[in-house]
Design an enzyme around this catalytic site. Sequence first.
Site, PDB file in Angstrom:
ATOM      1  N   ARG A 162      -5.095  16.855   3.062  1.00  0.00           N
ATOM      2  CA  ARG A 162      -4.480  17.132   4.294  1.00  0.00           C
ATOM      3  C   ARG A 162      -3.014  16.442   4.737  1.00  0.00           C
ATOM      4  NH1 ARG A 162      -8.707  17.088   9.131  1.00  0.00           N
ATOM      5  NH2 ARG A 162      -9.827  18.262   7.929  1.00  0.00           N
ATOM      6  N   HIS A 209       1.063  -1.009  -0.354  1.00  0.00           N
ATOM      7  CA  HIS A 209      -0.171  -0.585   0.196  1.00  0.00           C
ATOM      8  C   HIS A 209       0.670   0.905   0.066  1.00  0.00           C
ATOM      9  CE1 HIS A 209      -2.574  -2.900   1.312  1.00  0.00           C
ATOM     10  NE2 HIS A 209      -3.700  -2.903   0.542  1.00  0.00           N
ATOM     11  N   GLU A 238     -13.331  10.083  17.252  1.00  0.00           N
ATOM     12  CA  GLU A 238     -13.109   9.853  16.431  1.00  0.00           C
ATOM     13  C   GLU A 238     -13.249   8.625  16.206  1.00  0.00           C
ATOM     14  OE1 GLU A 238      -9.874   7.394  17.155  1.00  0.00           O
ATOM     15  OE2 GLU A 238      -9.013   8.819  16.431  1.00  0.00           O
ATOM     16  N   MET A 239     -11.477   7.910  14.982  1.00  0.00           N
ATOM     17  CA  MET A 239     -11.726   6.326  14.184  1.00  0.00           C
ATOM     18  C   MET A 239     -10.772   5.942  14.421  1.00  0.00           C
ATOM     19  SD  MET A 239     -15.532   7.342  11.660  1.00  0.00           S
ATOM     20  CE  MET A 239     -15.278   5.764  11.575  1.00  0.00           C
ATOM     21  N   GLU A 240      -9.871   6.123  15.009  1.00  0.00           N
ATOM     22  CA  GLU A 240      -8.536   5.754  14.479  1.00  0.00           C
ATOM     23  C   GLU A 240      -7.365   5.413  15.034  1.00  0.00           C
ATOM     24  OE1 GLU A 240     -10.284   8.223  13.238  1.00  0.00           O
ATOM     25  OE2 GLU A 240     -10.312   7.952  10.940  1.00  0.00           O
ATOM     26  N   ARG A 274      -3.572   3.980  -4.543  1.00  0.00           N
ATOM     27  CA  ARG A 274      -4.952   4.212  -4.211  1.00  0.00           C
ATOM     28  C   ARG A 274      -5.064   6.006  -3.354  1.00  0.00           C
ATOM     29  NH1 ARG A 274      -7.126  -0.839  -2.109  1.00  0.00           N
ATOM     30  NH2 ARG A 274      -6.061  -2.339  -2.706  1.00  0.00           N
ATOM     31  N   GLY A 317      -6.780  11.431   8.560  1.00  0.00           N
ATOM     32  CA  GLY A 317      -7.020  10.887   8.137  1.00  0.00           C
ATOM     33  C   GLY A 317      -6.966  11.545   6.747  1.00  0.00           C
ATOM     34  N   ARG A 367      -1.217  10.953  15.383  1.00  0.00           N
ATOM     35  CA  ARG A 367      -2.303  11.263  14.278  1.00  0.00           C
ATOM     36  C   ARG A 367      -2.621  12.252  14.578  1.00  0.00           C
ATOM     37  NH1 ARG A 367      -7.194  11.038  12.667  1.00  0.00           N
ATOM     38  NH2 ARG A 367      -8.732  11.092  13.669  1.00  0.00           N
ATOM     39  N   ILE A 368      -2.556  12.633  13.431  1.00  0.00           N
ATOM     40  CA  ILE A 368      -3.581  14.438  13.131  1.00  0.00           C
ATOM     41  C   ILE A 368      -4.550  14.124  12.999  1.00  0.00           C
ATOM     42  CG2 ILE A 368      -1.670  15.605  14.003  1.00  0.00           C
ATOM     43  CD1 ILE A 368      -1.447  15.790  10.680  1.00  0.00           C
ATOM     44  N   GLY A 369      -5.889  14.646  13.638  1.00  0.00           N
ATOM     45  CA  GLY A 369      -7.489  14.878  12.593  1.00  0.00           C
ATOM     46  C   GLY A 369      -8.590  15.315  13.658  1.00  0.00           C
ATOM     47  N   SER A 370      -9.485  15.109  13.293  1.00  0.00           N
ATOM     48  CA  SER A 370     -10.263  15.789  13.850  1.00  0.00           C
ATOM     49  C   SER A 370     -11.357  14.745  14.915  1.00  0.00           C
ATOM     50  CB  SER A 370     -11.176  15.978  12.682  1.00  0.00           C
ATOM     51  OG  SER A 370     -12.236  15.294  11.663  1.00  0.00           O
ATOM     52  N   SER A 411     -13.567  19.288  15.175  1.00  0.00           N
ATOM     53  CA  SER A 411     -14.396  19.813  14.594  1.00  0.00           C
ATOM     54  C   SER A 411     -15.937  19.610  14.430  1.00  0.00           C
ATOM     55  CB  SER A 411     -14.178  18.559  13.645  1.00  0.00           C
ATOM     56  OG  SER A 411     -14.351  17.730  13.064  1.00  0.00           O
ATOM     57  N   ASP A 412     -16.693  19.403  15.613  1.00  0.00           N
ATOM     58  CA  ASP A 412     -18.457  19.396  15.915  1.00  0.00           C
ATOM     59  C   ASP A 412     -18.725  18.855  17.095  1.00  0.00           C
ATOM     60  OD1 ASP A 412     -17.367  16.663  13.801  1.00  0.00           O
ATOM     61  OD2 ASP A 412     -18.781  15.763  15.723  1.00  0.00           O
ATOM     62  N   ARG A 459     -11.718  25.971   9.424  1.00  0.00           N
ATOM     63  CA  ARG A 459     -10.681  24.481   9.393  1.00  0.00           C
ATOM     64  C   ARG A 459      -9.307  24.769   9.993  1.00  0.00           C
ATOM     65  NH1 ARG A 459     -13.600  19.480   8.588  1.00  0.00           N
ATOM     66  NH2 ARG A 459     -15.802  19.866   9.768  1.00  0.00           N
ATOM     67  N   GLU A 502     -25.910   4.575  15.536  1.00  0.00           N
ATOM     68  CA  GLU A 502     -27.106   3.869  15.601  1.00  0.00           C
ATOM     69  C   GLU A 502     -27.297   2.955  16.846  1.00  0.00           C
ATOM     70  OE1 GLU A 502     -29.280   3.609  13.010  1.00  0.00           O
ATOM     71  OE2 GLU A 502     -28.823   4.415  11.644  1.00  0.00           O
TER      72      GLU A 502
HETATM   73  N1  HPA Z   1     -17.273  10.646  15.260  1.00  0.00           N
HETATM   74  C1  HPA Z   1     -16.217   9.480  14.484  1.00  0.00           C
HETATM   75  N2  HPA Z   1     -15.551  10.266  14.071  1.00  0.00           N
HETATM   76  C2  HPA Z   1     -15.380  12.272  14.024  1.00  0.00           C
HETATM   77  C3  HPA Z   1     -16.632  12.911  14.139  1.00  0.00           C
HETATM   78  C4  HPA Z   1     -17.495  12.152  15.106  1.00  0.00           C
HETATM   79  O1  HPA Z   1     -18.924  12.689  15.279  1.00  0.00           O
HETATM   80  N3  HPA Z   1     -16.529  14.065  13.984  1.00  0.00           N
HETATM   81  C5  HPA Z   1     -15.057  14.350  13.464  1.00  0.00           C
HETATM   82  N4  HPA Z   1     -14.350  12.660  13.377  1.00  0.00           N
END
Ligand code: HPA
Length: 234
Positions: free
Chosen positions: A24, A4, A179-181, A43, A20, A87-90, A203-204, A217, A162
């Site tokens: 960025r 990869h 976040e997810m990582e 990719r 991610g 990791r640098i992310g939101s 970010s939210d 951002r 959900e």
């Molecule tokens: N959920 C999962 N990952 C995210 C979110 C979220 O609300 N905002 C930024 N990354």
Amino acid sequence: MTIHIGAAKEDIAETVLMPGDPYRAKWAAETFLEDARLVNEVRGMLGYTGTWNGHPVTIQGSGMGMPSLSIYANELIRNYSAKTLIRIGSCGGMQDKVKVRDVILAMTASTVNSPSSSLFKELNFAPCADWGLLQAAAQAAAKRSTPTHVGGIYSSDVFYDERPDLNEQMVRHGILGVEMEAAELYTLAARYGCRALAVLTVSDHLGTGEALPSDQRERSFGDMVEIALEAAFS
Ligand code: HPA
């Protein structure tokens, strides 16, 4: 070269920042590194290597979610000898005190499931950041005006959630953001004796529904990149 990552071995630095979003990675490399050059585009998962204050640095996109990050982190560690992965992310804010644009330094990353879960079977492994990196990042953050929080985060497998009951338990137990990582990154770093940290920009917000407008951002994400770079080389 790996499956990869198309870079030659010497083209990947020991210190790797992992956003991610591959675009960025491009923005951060062009904004913060000197002599940044593209070293991977397999990719479209862009990776750049350059220098920061004379130190070699790679900024490699991880993609979204733990399965994607796991592929890149495994190859960076096992095939390219990466030693420090940040990791640098939101992330989404989960506590009232955590506001959009704030920075979170993830001390721990709780998760329901990660690519490493099958390895641990019934064990609840506790993925945590490297203490030296975390301490250095907290010191770098303290020099800036952006409010910074240090504590646990939640690495979820889903963005479109959900299971609001799980989020409620996370909020109740003081988790700062989602976040997810990070949980998989911390687990791989532990397995292979590397240093890892996640520096995140809110970010939210899951509670208020507020979201960072796209035109704001960049400035907020800039603090996160500078904190990560200072922490890596302090
Ligand atoms: N959920 C999962 N990952 C995210 C979110 C979220 O609300 N905002 C930024 N990354």
